[in-house]
Design a protein around this motif. Structure first.
Motif, PDB file in Angstrom:
ATOM      1  N   ALA A 175       0.594  -1.217   0.180  1.00 30.96           N
ATOM      2  CA  ALA A 175      -0.178   0.618   0.047  1.00 30.96           C
ATOM      3  C   ALA A 175       0.760   0.862   0.091  1.00 30.96           C
ATOM      4  O   ALA A 175       1.876   0.929   0.376  1.00 30.96           O
ATOM      5  CB  ALA A 175      -0.584   0.396   1.497  1.00 30.96           C
ATOM      6  N   GLU A 176       0.403   2.488  -0.350  1.00 27.95           N
ATOM      7  CA  GLU A 176       1.231   3.382  -0.195  1.00 27.95           C
ATOM      8  C   GLU A 176       0.707   3.740   0.603  1.00 27.95           C
ATOM      9  O   GLU A 176       2.542   5.036   1.004  1.00 27.95           O
ATOM     10  CB  GLU A 176       0.196   4.588  -2.009  1.00 27.95           C
ATOM     11  CG  GLU A 176       0.427   4.342  -2.876  1.00 27.95           C
ATOM     12  CD  GLU A 176       1.746   4.153  -3.486  1.00 27.95           C
ATOM     13  OE1 GLU A 176       2.867   5.273  -3.073  1.00 27.95           O
ATOM     14  OE2 GLU A 176       2.049   3.704  -4.575  1.00 27.95           O
ATOM     15  N   SER A 177       0.350   3.520   1.684  1.00 27.09           N
ATOM     16  CA  SER A 177       0.196   4.699   2.984  1.00 27.09           C
ATOM     17  C   SER A 177      -0.367   3.539   4.191  1.00 27.09           C
ATOM     18  O   SER A 177      -1.753   3.476   3.376  1.00 27.09           O
ATOM     19  CB  SER A 177      -0.196   5.955   2.934  1.00 27.09           C
ATOM     20  OG  SER A 177      -1.292   5.736   2.673  1.00 27.09           O
ATOM     21  N   PRO A 178      -0.323   4.400   4.899  1.00 31.51           N
ATOM     22  CA  PRO A 178      -1.372   3.373   6.216  1.00 31.51           C
ATOM     23  C   PRO A 178      -2.210   4.154   6.282  1.00 31.51           C
ATOM     24  O   PRO A 178      -3.885   3.457   6.506  1.00 31.51           O
ATOM     25  CB  PRO A 178      -0.590   3.604   7.552  1.00 31.51           C
ATOM     26  CG  PRO A 178       0.951   3.475   7.050  1.00 31.51           C
ATOM     27  CD  PRO A 178       1.187   4.428   5.967  1.00 31.51           C
ATOM     28  N   GLU A 179      -2.605   4.732   5.590  1.00 32.10           N
ATOM     29  CA  GLU A 179      -4.234   5.190   5.603  1.00 32.10           C
ATOM     30  C   GLU A 179      -5.066   5.397   4.949  1.00 32.10           C
ATOM     31  O   GLU A 179      -6.369   4.530   4.340  1.00 32.10           O
ATOM     32  CB  GLU A 179      -3.870   7.437   4.889  1.00 32.10           C
ATOM     33  CG  GLU A 179      -5.019   7.689   4.487  1.00 32.10           C
ATOM     34  CD  GLU A 179      -6.359   8.002   5.523  1.00 32.10           C
ATOM     35  OE1 GLU A 179      -7.750   8.230   6.196  1.00 32.10           O
ATOM     36  OE2 GLU A 179      -6.023   7.678   6.909  1.00 32.10           O
ATOM     37  N   VAL A 180      -4.050   4.227   3.672  1.00 34.17           N
ATOM     38  CA  VAL A 180      -4.757   3.886   1.887  1.00 34.17           C
ATOM     39  C   VAL A 180      -5.635   2.250   3.040  1.00 34.17           C
ATOM     40  O   VAL A 180      -6.371   2.082   2.536  1.00 34.17           O
ATOM     41  CB  VAL A 180      -3.713   3.638   1.038  1.00 34.17           C
ATOM     42  CG1 VAL A 180      -4.946   2.213  -0.031  1.00 34.17           C
ATOM     43  CG2 VAL A 180      -3.578   4.812  -0.177  1.00 34.17           C
ATOM     44  N   LEU A 181      -4.957   1.603   3.731  1.00 30.92           N
ATOM     45  CA  LEU A 181      -4.661   0.493   4.478  1.00 30.92           C
ATOM     46  C   LEU A 181      -6.268   1.315   5.485  1.00 30.92           C
ATOM     47  O   LEU A 181      -7.356   0.550   5.292  1.00 30.92           O
ATOM     48  CB  LEU A 181      -3.868  -0.170   5.118  1.00 30.92           C
ATOM     49  CG  LEU A 181      -2.823  -0.457   4.325  1.00 30.92           C
ATOM     50  CD1 LEU A 181      -1.630  -1.133   5.277  1.00 30.92           C
ATOM     51  CD2 LEU A 181      -3.606  -1.550   3.607  1.00 30.92           C
TER      52      LEU A 181
END
Length: 98
Positions: free
Chosen positions: A59-65
């Protein structure tokens, strides 16, 4: 993209809930396809009859997850970046789905 492990404790109450969530995953993944790639999930039965999962993503970032989990109505206990991968043997055939 960075690799993450996301534990989801007691995400489902029954095998039917696991199956229903699995049916929704492709549509949600399609909306995030540029930012997230679901690698695999290990679903485990808990002593109380519920089901938890350990999910592996790029994932690009934890926020995407977090957005992915919110769209599926799943808990996110933590988002852990993978520090290293140790492969002791090739992956076995996948276990039967719940």
């Amino acid at each position: 993209m960075p690799l993450y492990v996301v534990p989801r404790t007691r995400a489902w109450l029954s095998e039917e809930e696991v199956a229903a969530a699995t049916d929704c995953v492709p549509a949600v993944n399609a909306t995030l396809r540029d930012d997230l790639r679901w690698i695999r999930s290990y679903v485990v039965g808990e002593d109380d009859g519920t089901f938890s999962a350990y999910c592996v993503y790029e994932a690009e970032s934890p926020e995407v997850l977090r957005r992915h989990a919110d769209a599926l109505g799943l808990p996110t206990d933590a988002i852990k970046p993978v520090a290293a991968t140790i492969v002791a043997a090739p992956d076995p055939e996948p276990a039967a789905s719940a």
